[in-house]
Structure formats: structure tokens, C-alpha cells
Design a protein around this motif. Structure first.
Motif, PDB file in Angstrom:
ATOM      1  N   GLY A 115       0.817  -1.283  -0.060  1.00 28.26           N
ATOM      2  CA  GLY A 115       0.175  -0.034  -0.074  1.00 28.26           C
ATOM      3  C   GLY A 115       0.884   1.236   0.070  1.00 28.26           C
ATOM      4  O   GLY A 115       0.562   2.300  -0.671  1.00 28.26           O
ATOM      5  N   GLU A 116       1.792   1.307   0.732  1.00 34.99           N
ATOM      6  CA  GLU A 116       2.789   2.517   0.764  1.00 34.99           C
ATOM      7  C   GLU A 116       3.589   2.411  -0.567  1.00 34.99           C
ATOM      8  O   GLU A 116       3.732   3.627  -0.878  1.00 34.99           O
ATOM      9  N   LEU A 117       4.017   1.467  -1.184  1.00 36.31           N
ATOM     10  CA  LEU A 117       4.461   1.563  -2.037  1.00 36.31           C
ATOM     11  C   LEU A 117       3.695   1.935  -3.492  1.00 36.31           C
ATOM     12  O   LEU A 117       4.185   2.667  -4.304  1.00 36.31           O
ATOM     13  N   ILE A 150       3.637   2.041 -22.933  1.00 39.20           N
ATOM     14  CA  ILE A 150       3.865   0.862 -22.425  1.00 39.20           C
ATOM     15  C   ILE A 150       5.209   0.330 -22.352  1.00 39.20           C
ATOM     16  O   ILE A 150       5.539  -0.056 -21.302  1.00 39.20           O
ATOM     17  N   THR A 151       6.238   0.795 -22.793  1.00 36.73           N
ATOM     18  CA  THR A 151       7.538   0.722 -22.670  1.00 36.73           C
ATOM     19  C   THR A 151       8.006   1.122 -21.378  1.00 36.73           C
ATOM     20  O   THR A 151       8.515   0.610 -20.769  1.00 36.73           O
ATOM     21  N   GLU A 152       7.702   2.370 -20.957  1.00 34.90           N
ATOM     22  CA  GLU A 152       7.879   2.947 -19.614  1.00 34.90           C
ATOM     23  C   GLU A 152       7.220   2.201 -18.545  1.00 34.90           C
ATOM     24  O   GLU A 152       7.924   1.979 -17.501  1.00 34.90           O
ATOM     25  N   LEU A 153       5.819   1.945 -18.671  1.00 33.98           N
ATOM     26  CA  LEU A 153       5.144   1.410 -17.674  1.00 33.98           C
ATOM     27  C   LEU A 153       5.692  -0.040 -17.376  1.00 33.98           C
ATOM     28  O   LEU A 153       5.689  -0.433 -16.227  1.00 33.98           O
ATOM     29  N   ALA A 154       5.954  -0.710 -18.536  1.00 29.96           N
ATOM     30  CA  ALA A 154       6.710  -2.092 -18.411  1.00 29.96           C
ATOM     31  C   ALA A 154       7.889  -2.209 -17.677  1.00 29.96           C
ATOM     32  O   ALA A 154       8.475  -2.867 -16.768  1.00 29.96           O
ATOM     33  N   VAL A 155       8.750  -1.223 -17.737  1.00 29.07           N
ATOM     34  CA  VAL A 155       9.863  -0.857 -17.123  1.00 29.07           C
ATOM     35  C   VAL A 155       9.736  -0.714 -15.506  1.00 29.07           C
ATOM     36  O   VAL A 155      10.494  -1.135 -14.720  1.00 29.07           O
ATOM     37  N   VAL A 156       8.787   0.141 -15.280  1.00 32.69           N
ATOM     38  CA  VAL A 156       8.351   0.154 -13.894  1.00 32.69           C
ATOM     39  C   VAL A 156       8.043  -1.001 -13.088  1.00 32.69           C
ATOM     40  O   VAL A 156       8.563  -1.261 -11.950  1.00 32.69           O
ATOM     41  N   LEU A 157       6.938  -1.867 -13.781  1.00 35.22           N
ATOM     42  CA  LEU A 157       6.607  -3.058 -13.061  1.00 35.22           C
ATOM     43  C   LEU A 157       7.866  -4.034 -12.926  1.00 35.22           C
ATOM     44  O   LEU A 157       7.802  -4.531 -12.042  1.00 35.22           O
ATOM     45  N   GLU A 158       8.412  -4.056 -14.019  1.00 32.82           N
ATOM     46  CA  GLU A 158       9.748  -4.991 -13.976  1.00 32.82           C
ATOM     47  C   GLU A 158      10.583  -4.765 -13.021  1.00 32.82           C
ATOM     48  O   GLU A 158      11.201  -5.723 -12.236  1.00 32.82           O
ATOM     49  N   GLU A 159      10.906  -3.361 -12.907  1.00 33.72           N
ATOM     50  CA  GLU A 159      12.084  -2.970 -11.542  1.00 33.72           C
ATOM     51  C   GLU A 159      11.479  -3.333 -10.344  1.00 33.72           C
ATOM     52  O   GLU A 159      12.211  -3.697  -9.410  1.00 33.72           O
ATOM     53  N   LEU A 160      10.165  -2.885 -10.282  1.00 31.70           N
ATOM     54  CA  LEU A 160       9.618  -3.259  -8.667  1.00 31.70           C
ATOM     55  C   LEU A 160       9.536  -4.720  -8.561  1.00 31.70           C
ATOM     56  O   LEU A 160       9.960  -5.193  -7.447  1.00 31.70           O
ATOM     57  N   SER A 161       9.347  -5.499  -9.520  1.00 32.48           N
ATOM     58  CA  SER A 161       9.229  -6.829  -9.192  1.00 32.48           C
ATOM     59  C   SER A 161      10.344  -7.517  -9.086  1.00 32.48           C
ATOM     60  O   SER A 161      10.631  -8.357  -8.369  1.00 32.48           O
ATOM     61  N   ALA A 162      11.562  -7.068  -9.717  1.00 31.09           N
ATOM     62  CA  ALA A 162      13.010  -7.421  -9.492  1.00 31.09           C
ATOM     63  C   ALA A 162      13.614  -7.241  -7.865  1.00 31.09           C
ATOM     64  O   ALA A 162      14.401  -7.770  -7.817  1.00 31.09           O
ATOM     65  N   THR A 163      12.852  -6.108  -7.337  1.00 32.90           N
ATOM     66  CA  THR A 163      13.227  -6.013  -6.103  1.00 32.90           C
ATOM     67  C   THR A 163      12.044  -6.798  -5.113  1.00 32.90           C
ATOM     68  O   THR A 163      12.396  -6.885  -3.653  1.00 32.90           O
ATOM     69  N   LEU A 209       3.756  -4.720  -7.991  1.00 31.70           N
ATOM     70  CA  LEU A 209       2.653  -4.134  -7.807  1.00 31.70           C
ATOM     71  C   LEU A 209       1.455  -4.724  -9.280  1.00 31.70           C
ATOM     72  O   LEU A 209       1.678  -4.007 -10.160  1.00 31.70           O
ATOM     73  N   VAL A 210       1.076  -5.777  -8.864  1.00 32.57           N
ATOM     74  CA  VAL A 210       0.212  -6.399  -9.971  1.00 32.57           C
ATOM     75  C   VAL A 210      -0.903  -5.592 -10.515  1.00 32.57           C
ATOM     76  O   VAL A 210      -1.332  -5.770 -11.777  1.00 32.57           O
TER      77      VAL A 210
END
Length: 367
Positions: free
Chosen positions: A26-28, A53-66, A70-71
Motif C-alpha cells: 500500500g505504501e509502495l 507501455i515501454t515505460e510502464l513495463a520498465v516500472v513493473l519489471e524493476e519493482l518486481s525485481a526487488t 504491484l500486480v
């Protein structure tokens, strides 16, 4: 390196830093919205970042990699935000896009039905005109996060026509949700939805009633790309944990990573992740360039490749850690089911193979 490449590199670094210091989901979500990451794909005039979508996919990938995926990004800004930005009325854009971009508003997406499965042509949820508005009836299953969103974009049929999209408020009379017990752990639950004489105003219809299928796939291609990004991020997370363990865990006076029986499968996992990342980037670029046909093929292949790489990587990571791979301390066991989702949703790997064999290779349909 081009300016665009530099900006993407900087975006990756900034989002990775956010994920590394993140608290709860929730905080994230709130922090990512505040920093503008949730709406990087949405038009700047409605509070977004003006990217794609290029930029949005980068955001989700990097958050998932930590380890912090954020599904809901797959659904709220990627599917619903994209559809509204491309086909919504000016009123709908003003109502929804600023909130979706900031994270203050969230939207679910309801397409899957008990009898239709992956076949969007068999959707039985109906929408009929009633006076100046609409009445919806039907059922949906495996709809993500309905209890955490403000509305759901529902796919329904109008008479003999194709699918149309409607925004249904979460508290609309006749709109009921029931949680589906799942083995998957995570912050979002799955729901069965029942729509019983749900009355909607005329402006609940998104876009053109006669162009529903085109509008639908304008959201489904980003969904596949974002699912690939989710899978890639989790694969990178699992691989990182396994590599760290293989470097430091010593047996017979040497790190276990010195043994090719462990080193080679981890190297292979890295190769497969990087190959899938290239296809995901290509799919996103094609979509952002307006090539919907090319993006359809690439998005399916990216989702397939990323899911397969993620499943194999997580399995190898758990195996590398042995018993520790199944403990809560190392956080890998929960990923076994998490990455498996990418194999079956939003479309199964078998349906992707059907798509490629029919649309790309020109082979006859088997269904």
C-alpha cells in the motif's frame, strides 16, 4: 546512447531504488503514484507522464525485481488507462485518467467468464439498452483486486454485436463480488462477479459500440506485455537470490557456485531472461509506435518467453538453495506459484502457440 535510452536507464535506476526501500504494498503504490511512475504511459494533459507501455513495463519489471510486484499495474493503468486514453470520451478521460495516473483511483478489468475462458467470442455477459442507459447481466471469474478498486471495466455483449466495454462502479446495485479461495499468496484477491440487472448511465459505455473488439485488444496487448514484465522482474529477483547464495554458501571448502552443475543452470536462466526481455521491449515499442498487428504477435511471444523463463529460473533458484529455498526467510518458495500464474494468465501458453501457429505460420486452426 540515445536520449530515449538514457531516460529509460534512469527510470530503471530510480524505480529500482524505490523498490529497494519500499515498505508495504500500500505504501509502495502511494509512493509510486506520487512520483509519477503509475501513470508514465498516460497522456500528460491528464496527469500522466506522456510515455507509453515501454515505460510502464520498465516500472513493473524493476519493482518486481526487488520482490515488490504491484500486480494491479497490469490492470489499472495498463489495460483500463490505455483503453480510456485511446477511446474514452473527454468526460471519461477527465474523470478517470488523473486518478489512475496518481494512484488515487484504481480500476479492475472483467473479461473472463466460467464458460468462455480464453474465448472472448463466447462472452455471455449482456448489455441491453434501457431508456437512456444500459442494463448489464452476467458472471465473471478470476477478476483481480475488485475489493481494492473504485470501478471495474466490464466486457459485455450488446445483442448480436461484438464485445463492448463498460465502467461499473464498485457499489452499483446488483453488482456483487465473492472472493475465490486461492493458494497464491499476495496482496490482491481474485473474485467471482455477478451482475444482475446492473443499471448504468449512457456514459458508462467506453468508446464506440461498433468497434468493441478493436478497443478490447488495445487493452489486451498491454496486458500481455505487462505480464511479461512482471514475470521477468520476479525471475531476476529469484536469480539474484540464488547467485548470492551460490557465491557465499561453501561446501567442501569452496562456494557451491564453483560447481558447473549449479553454475550452468543459473547462467542459462540469465540468458533466457535477457532474451525474453528483448522480446518484451520489442513488443512494447511496436505497441507504442501504433503497430497493433505487430504488437499482437510480439506481445504474445514476449509473454510466453518471459513466463517460461520465470518458471525455470524460480525452480532452479529454489533447487540451488536446497532446503533453504523452501523457507520463508529466503522468500523463494512463494514465487513458485506466483510465476506459474504467468503461464496461465491472462492467456495460456497453449493459446499463444495457437496464435503463433495460425497467425504467424499460416497453419490451419485446430479449434
Amino acid at each position: 546512447m540515445s536520449t530515449a535510452d538514457t531516460e529509460l536507464r534512469d527510470l530503471r535506476a530510480a524505480v529500482a531504488a524505490l523498490g529497494a526501500r519500499a515498505g508495504g504494498s500500500g505504501e509502495l503504490w502511494a509512493e509510486a503514484g506520487k512520483l509519477g511512475y503509475l501513470g508514465v504511459n498516460l497522456p500528460a494533459e491528464y496527469g500522466g507522464g506522456g510515455g507509453g507501455i515501454t515505460e510502464l513495463a520498465v516500472v513493473l519489471e524493476e519493482l518486481s525485481a526487488t520482490g515488490n510486484p504491484l500486480v494491479l499495474m497490469v490492470v489499472s493503468p495498463a489495460i483500463c488507462g490505455t483503453v480510456l486514453a485511446r477511446f474514452g470520451t473527454e468526460e471519461q478521460k477527465r474523470t478517470w485518467l488523473p486518478g489512475l495516473a496518481s494512484g488515487a483511483l484504481r480500476m479492475s478489468f472483467g473479461i473472463t467468464e466460467p464458460e468462455a475462458g480464453s474465448n472472448s467470442h463466447r462472452i455471455t455477459t449482456t448489455a441491453r439498452r434501457d431508456g437512456g442507459g444500459w442494463v448489464l447481466n452476467g458472471r465473471k471469474v478470476f477478476i483481480t483486486g475488485v475489493d481494492a478498486t473504485d470501478a471495474t471495466m466490464i466486457v459485455a455483449r450488446t445483442g448480436e454485436g461484438g464485445p463492448c466495454l463498460f465502467v461499473v462502479d464498485r457499489d452499483a446495485p446488483g453488482f456483487r463480488r465473492t472472493p475465490i479461495p486461492m493458494e497464491i499468496r499476495g496482496g490482491l484477491r481474485q473474485f467471482e462477479l455477478v451482475l444482475e440487472d446492473v443499471r448504468l448511465p449512457a456514459n458508462a459505455l467506453v468508446g464506440d459500440e461498433d468497434a468493441g473488439l478493436r478497443q478490447l485488444f488495445a487493452g489486451l496487448n498491454p496486458e500481455r506485455i505487462m505480464t511479461a514484465a512482471f514475470a521477468l522482474g520476479l525471475a531476476r529477483y529469484a536469480l539474484g537470490r540464488a547467485v548470492d547464495y551460490a557465491r557465499t554458501r561453501e561446501v567442501w571448502d569452496r562456494p557451491i557456485g564453483a560447481h558447473q552443475a549449479l553454475a550452468h543452470p543459473l547462467a542459462q536462466a540469465h540468458i533466457e531472461i535477457e532474451l525474453a526481455r528483448l522480446m518484451t521491449e520489442r513488443a512494447a515499442r511496436l505497441y507504442d509506435d501504433g503497430d497493433d498487428a505487430g504488437a499482437g504477435e510480439a506481445a504474445n511471444m514476449a509473454k510466453y518467453a518471459a513466463a517460461e523463463a520465470a518458471v525455470r529460473t524460480v525452480d532452479q533458484a529454489v533447487h540451488t538453495l536446497g532446503g533453504n529455498g523452501l523457507t520463508q526467510e529466503f522468500g523463494l518458495a512463494a514465487l513458485i506459484t506466483a510465476v506459474r500464474v504467468a503461464r496461465v494468465a491472462p492467456v495460456s501458453r497453449e493459446m499463444i502457440l495457437n496464435y503463433v501457429s495460425h497467425h504467424t505460420l499460416g497453419l490451419p486452426k485446430s479449434y
